[in-house]
Design a protein around this motif. Structure first.
Motif, PDB file in Angstrom:
ATOM      1  N   LEU A 208      79.170  59.003  56.411  1.00  0.00           N
ATOM      2  CA  LEU A 208      78.906  59.195  54.988  1.00  0.00           C
ATOM      3  C   LEU A 208      80.047  58.639  54.142  1.00  0.00           C
ATOM      4  O   LEU A 208      79.820  57.912  53.166  1.00  0.00           O
ATOM      5  CB  LEU A 208      78.708  60.682  54.688  1.00  0.00           C
ATOM      6  CG  LEU A 208      77.437  61.334  55.229  1.00  0.00           C
ATOM      7  CD1 LEU A 208      77.472  62.847  55.012  1.00  0.00           C
ATOM      8  CD2 LEU A 208      76.197  60.743  54.560  1.00  0.00           C
ATOM      9  N   LEU A 212      78.499  55.104  53.495  1.00  0.00           N
ATOM     10  CA  LEU A 212      77.634  55.329  52.334  1.00  0.00           C
ATOM     11  C   LEU A 212      78.404  55.373  51.025  1.00  0.00           C
ATOM     12  O   LEU A 212      77.993  54.773  50.027  1.00  0.00           O
ATOM     13  CB  LEU A 212      76.852  56.631  52.530  1.00  0.00           C
ATOM     14  CG  LEU A 212      75.788  56.959  51.473  1.00  0.00           C
ATOM     15  CD1 LEU A 212      74.713  55.872  51.438  1.00  0.00           C
ATOM     16  CD2 LEU A 212      75.147  58.319  51.758  1.00  0.00           C
ATOM     17  N   TRP A 213      79.532  56.073  51.029  1.00  0.00           N
ATOM     18  CA  TRP A 213      80.255  56.292  49.777  1.00  0.00           C
ATOM     19  C   TRP A 213      81.430  55.346  49.566  1.00  0.00           C
ATOM     20  O   TRP A 213      81.983  55.286  48.470  1.00  0.00           O
ATOM     21  CB  TRP A 213      80.742  57.746  49.717  1.00  0.00           C
ATOM     22  CG  TRP A 213      79.614  58.740  49.779  1.00  0.00           C
ATOM     23  CD1 TRP A 213      78.363  58.586  49.254  1.00  0.00           C
ATOM     24  CD2 TRP A 213      79.626  60.022  50.413  1.00  0.00           C
ATOM     25  NE1 TRP A 213      77.586  59.694  49.510  1.00  0.00           N
ATOM     26  CE2 TRP A 213      78.337  60.599  50.221  1.00  0.00           C
ATOM     27  CE3 TRP A 213      80.579  60.753  51.116  1.00  0.00           C
ATOM     28  CZ2 TRP A 213      78.001  61.855  50.714  1.00  0.00           C
ATOM     29  CZ3 TRP A 213      80.250  62.006  51.606  1.00  0.00           C
ATOM     30  CH2 TRP A 213      78.970  62.551  51.400  1.00  0.00           C
TER      31      TRP A 213
END
Length: 217
Positions: A208, A212-213
């Motif tokens: 994540l 993703l971030w």
């Protein structure tokens, strides 16, 4: 950001820092695990391997949430390793630390006797050695901190009587608690499931954060 944080981030996961001594260290880790796996296949006792993987997995989780602290504070992680290393994998983690933690669980397991009733100073030996090894690891960390290789930024996680207790509990003792949990489970299925969960949490956190971030720690 602190100076130590900026130094750690400046050479984060930089393969140009790799050194040749990593090769024999890697070979030692491989040798230890190959021997343990060979013995486990003969005896059906996989606890040494599982103890090794468990402690490394918990350290992986520790280093991950430490990186998240840096991201959310924008200032510093609880601990940072800005000094020389063959490879800095996270702001508080490097290849040398990783090799060490891959072996700690195996060392701990082989410190224990075969008798589950053995006691030292009135304590079950598994807890005596968990406390003993944790104290020793904190002592080594204090030396690294004094030498400037390991930087502690926050007053509750610091080289002081108050600070070292949190380092003892969250920095090391719970590693051995998880190892004790895993090797105490009755079935291999339960052991593997527990180790799997230990690894799944930081893997998901890092997927994540990095994937993703776009965080960096």
């Amino acid at each position: 950001m602190t100076t130590a944080t900026e130094q750690a981030l400046s050479s984060l996961r930089d393969l140009s820092t790799l050194q040749w001594y990593v090769i024999p260290l890697l070979a030692i880790v491989f040798y230890v695990y190959v021997r343990e796996i060979k013995d486990a296949r003969k005896t059906a006792d996989w606890n040494a391997v599982l103890a090794g993987l468990t402690i490394f997995g918990v350290d992986f989780f520790n280093e991950t949430w430490n990186g998240w602290v840096l991201h959310f504070t924008g200032r510093s992680a609880f601990w940072t390793t800005p000094g020389d290393t063959a490879l800095r994998t996270m702001v508080g983690w490097n290849i040398e630390i990783m090799f060490m933690f891959l072996l700690v669980g195996i060392i701990y397991y082989h410190t224990l006797s075969e008798s589950k009733k053995e006691k030292i100073l009135g304590l079950p030996e598994k807890w005596f050695w968990a406390i003993g090894y944790s104290i020793f690891c904190v002592f080594v960390e204090c030396l690294l901190n004094i030498g400037g290789h390991l930087v502690w930024e926050y007053p509750f996680w610091y080289l002081s009587f108050q600070g070292v207790w949190l380092i003892f509990l969250i920095g090391y003792f719970h590693f051995f608690c998880f190892a004790i949990l895993v090797i105490s489970l009755k079935t291999m299925k339960a052991k593997l499931a527990t180790v799997g969960i230990i690894y799944a949490v930081p893997v998901i956190m890092n997927l994540l954060a990095f994937g993703l971030w776009g965080w960096n720690y």
